[in-house]
Design an enzyme around this catalytic site. Structure first.
Site, short mmCIF file in Angstrom:
data_model
loop_
_atom_site.label_atom_id
_atom_site.label_comp_id
_atom_site.label_asym_id
_atom_site.label_seq_id
_atom_site.Cartn_x
_atom_site.Cartn_y
_atom_site.Cartn_z
N GLY A 76 7.63 -13.43 1.91
CA GLY A 76 8.21 -12.91 3.15
C GLY A 76 9.72 -12.93 3.14
O GLY A 76 10.35 -13.98 2.97
N CYS B 211 -3.82 -8.47 5.92
CA CYS B 211 -3.45 -7.14 6.39
C CYS B 211 -3.67 -7.03 7.91
O CYS B 211 -4.78 -7.26 8.40
CB CYS B 211 -4.26 -6.07 5.67
N GLY C 121 7.96 -8.31 -2.12
CA GLY C 121 7.42 -6.98 -1.82
C GLY C 121 8.51 -5.96 -1.58
O GLY C 121 9.07 -5.37 -2.51
N ALA D 192 0.83 -1.20 0.00
CA ALA D 192 0.00 0.00 0.00
C ALA D 192 0.87 1.25 0.00
O ALA D 192 1.79 1.38 0.80
CB ALA D 192 -0.93 -0.01 1.21
C1 LIG Z 1 4.04 -0.66 3.76
C2 LIG Z 1 3.43 -2.00 3.44
C3 LIG Z 1 2.20 -2.03 2.81
C4 LIG Z 1 1.61 -3.27 2.51
N1 LIG Z 1 0.40 -3.29 1.87
C5 LIG Z 1 -0.18 -4.50 1.57
C6 LIG Z 1 -1.43 -4.56 0.88
O1 LIG Z 1 -2.00 -3.54 0.47
N2 LIG Z 1 -1.96 -5.78 0.66
C7 LIG Z 1 -1.34 -6.95 1.07
O2 LIG Z 1 -1.85 -8.04 0.84
N3 LIG Z 1 -0.15 -6.91 1.69
C8 LIG Z 1 0.44 -5.73 1.94
N4 LIG Z 1 1.67 -5.69 2.54
C9 LIG Z 1 2.36 -6.97 2.82
C10 LIG Z 1 3.23 -7.37 1.62
O3 LIG Z 1 2.45 -7.62 0.47
C11 LIG Z 1 4.06 -8.63 1.94
O4 LIG Z 1 3.18 -9.66 2.27
C12 LIG Z 1 5.01 -8.40 3.11
O5 LIG Z 1 5.67 -7.15 3.00
C13 LIG Z 1 6.06 -9.52 3.18
O6 LIG Z 1 6.77 -9.62 1.96
P1 LIG Z 1 8.22 -8.93 1.74
O7 LIG Z 1 9.09 -9.35 2.88
O8 LIG Z 1 8.67 -9.45 0.40
O9 LIG Z 1 7.97 -7.45 1.75
C14 LIG Z 1 2.27 -4.48 2.84
C15 LIG Z 1 3.52 -4.41 3.46
C16 LIG Z 1 4.11 -3.20 3.75
C17 LIG Z 1 5.48 -3.17 4.39
#
Ligand SMILES: Cc1cc2nc3c(=O)[nH]c(=O)nc-3n(C[C@H](O)[C@H](O)[C@H](O)COP(=O)(O)O)c2cc1C
Length: 369
Positions: A225, A120, A248, A19
């Site tokens: 993750g 979320c 992400g 987001a």
């Molecule tokens: C600032 C922020 C906003 C996020 N917004 C969403 C979102 O809108 N929908 C969602 O399913 N996950 C959201 N996530 C979670 C990510 O999609 C992801 O599951 C999480 O960051 C772990 O993956 P990563 O370590 O590759 O970032 C958000 C994470 C962060 C840090």
């Protein structure tokens, strides 16, 4: 190569919804659809040269009421373009009828797939009993999923966490029930909602979901993750048995990570690193796309924030972040980037000189990392 229902993906690597970050401009940068393939880009078999090895990108989570009202901010979050395909639109909420109607809206406005957010942990969403709160109420979650699956023709997916907290994991119980509702894929962020983003991703929890879905061979599981490198993605797949990965945070400053990860997963080979001049061109393209879609004021504010993410991957460019913060108009910021690109074209190892004389502290820290 993973499929999501009827949709064949070109790569097992997905861009996560984040987001505030994964808007149309960033997704286009990440897809590399804008004539920016680096010289020598060598796509693995099955990956379009017009993508950075990205199977699917996702919008930020969308409030169903807001998109049905066609609220201006939500329309931007859901905005897409013909180059922005395939695209997942993510919805959150607990009311089956509203979610179904919003899913139809998303389908009519360019969604290739529709994701239901059950991960979320943020108060704004869980206080309305949406997002990860649905993990505590499986019957409500299933009603929402059934209604959305029945309402649209495109595949429906769900993004979950391991459970609400350490004592209430849903990894063995909820996924098979979701599968029975007819979803095409499930993404598992290997943390509980209570953890928010603390601790480390739990591969065992993701493996439990894969095991629980052993009798649903057509359902694709994406692990998510803490993936910060192509090797992290490979490790996640080897440890959990998941079919693909979603990345992400680490992709925000280095969208080419998606391409590099796809290359390793698909060919076993490492992609040659994207040069610094090409990285800087990506930032310039990001700025231009923001300006095109949102106008100069939003573009300036957004790109300053985003340069903080790109900066560690452009070093040595000691004063980049500070200069970006200090420049008050978009043309000046654009000129700074162009001057930097020219310096890097002449010498790929150059310490970029453009900008203020004194290095910003954060950028020096990034240089030494
Ligand atoms: C600032 C922020 C906003 C996020 N917004 C969403 C979102 O809108 N929908 C969602 O399913 N996950 C959201 N996530 C979670 C990510 O999609 C992801 O599951 C999480 O960051 C772990 O993956 P990563 O370590 O590759 O970032 C958000 C994470 C962060 C840090």
């Amino acid at each position: 190569m993973p499929r999501i229902g009827s949709v064949q993906l070109a790569s097992p690597v997905l861009l996560a919804p984040i987001a505030g970050y994964c808007d149309l401009a960033f997704r286009l940068v990440a897809r590399g659809v804008t004539g920016m393939q680096p010289p020598g880009f060598d796509p693995p078999a099955g990956v379009s040269p017009h993508q950075f090895g990205l199977g699917l990108a996702c919008t930020d989570l969308l409030c169903p009421h807001a998109i049905l009202r066609e609220n201006e901010k939500s329309l931007w979050l859901a905005a897409t373009s013909p180059d922005d395909q395939p695209l997942c639109m993510q919805l959150y909420g607990r009311h089956p009828d509203v979610m179904a109607e919003a899913a139809q809206w998303a389908e009519a406005h360019g969604a290739t797939t529709i994701d239901i957010n059950m991960g979320c942990p943020v108060d704004k969403v869980t206080k309305k009993n949406g997002g990860s709160k649905l993990l505590c109420e499986p019957d409500v979650a299933l009603r929402v999923v059934r209604a959305v699956v029945a309402a649209v023709k495109v595949p429906v997916t769900v993004k979950i966490r391991l459970g609400w907290d350490e004592d209430t994991w849903v990894t063995r119980t909820l996924p098979p029930r979701l599968a029975d509702c007819g979803i095409g894929a499930i993404t598992v962020h290997g943390r509980t909602a209570r953890q928010m983003f603390s601790g480390k991703v739990n591969h065992e929890g993701i493996a439990q979901v894969v095991e629980a879905l052993a009798h649903h061979p057509h359902l694709t599981v994406f692990g998510n993750g803490d993936i910060q490198s192509p090797d992290d993605a490979l490790t996640m797949i080897q440890r959990t048995g998941c079919h693909g990965v979603m990345i992400g945070r680490a992709a925000l400053g280095q969208p080419w990570l998606l391409r590099d990860t796809a290359c390793l997963l698909l060919t076993g080979r490492r992609h040659q690193p994207l040069g610094r001049a090409d990285r800087a061109r990506l930032v310039l393209k990001h700025l231009d796309l923001l300006n095109h879609y949102r106008g100069p004021r939003v573009a300036l504010n957004t790109i300053r924030q985003r340069i903080a993410r790109y900066s560690p991957h452009l070093q040595p460019w000691p004063n980049l972040r500070r200069t970006a913060r200090e420049l008050t108009n978009l043309s000046a910021l654009r000129e700074m980037l162009i001057a930097g690109i020219e310096e890097l074209q002449a010498d790929p190892d150059a310490q970029v000189r453009f900008g203020a004389a004194e290095p910003g502290r954060e950028d020096l820290a990034a240089t030494s990392r």
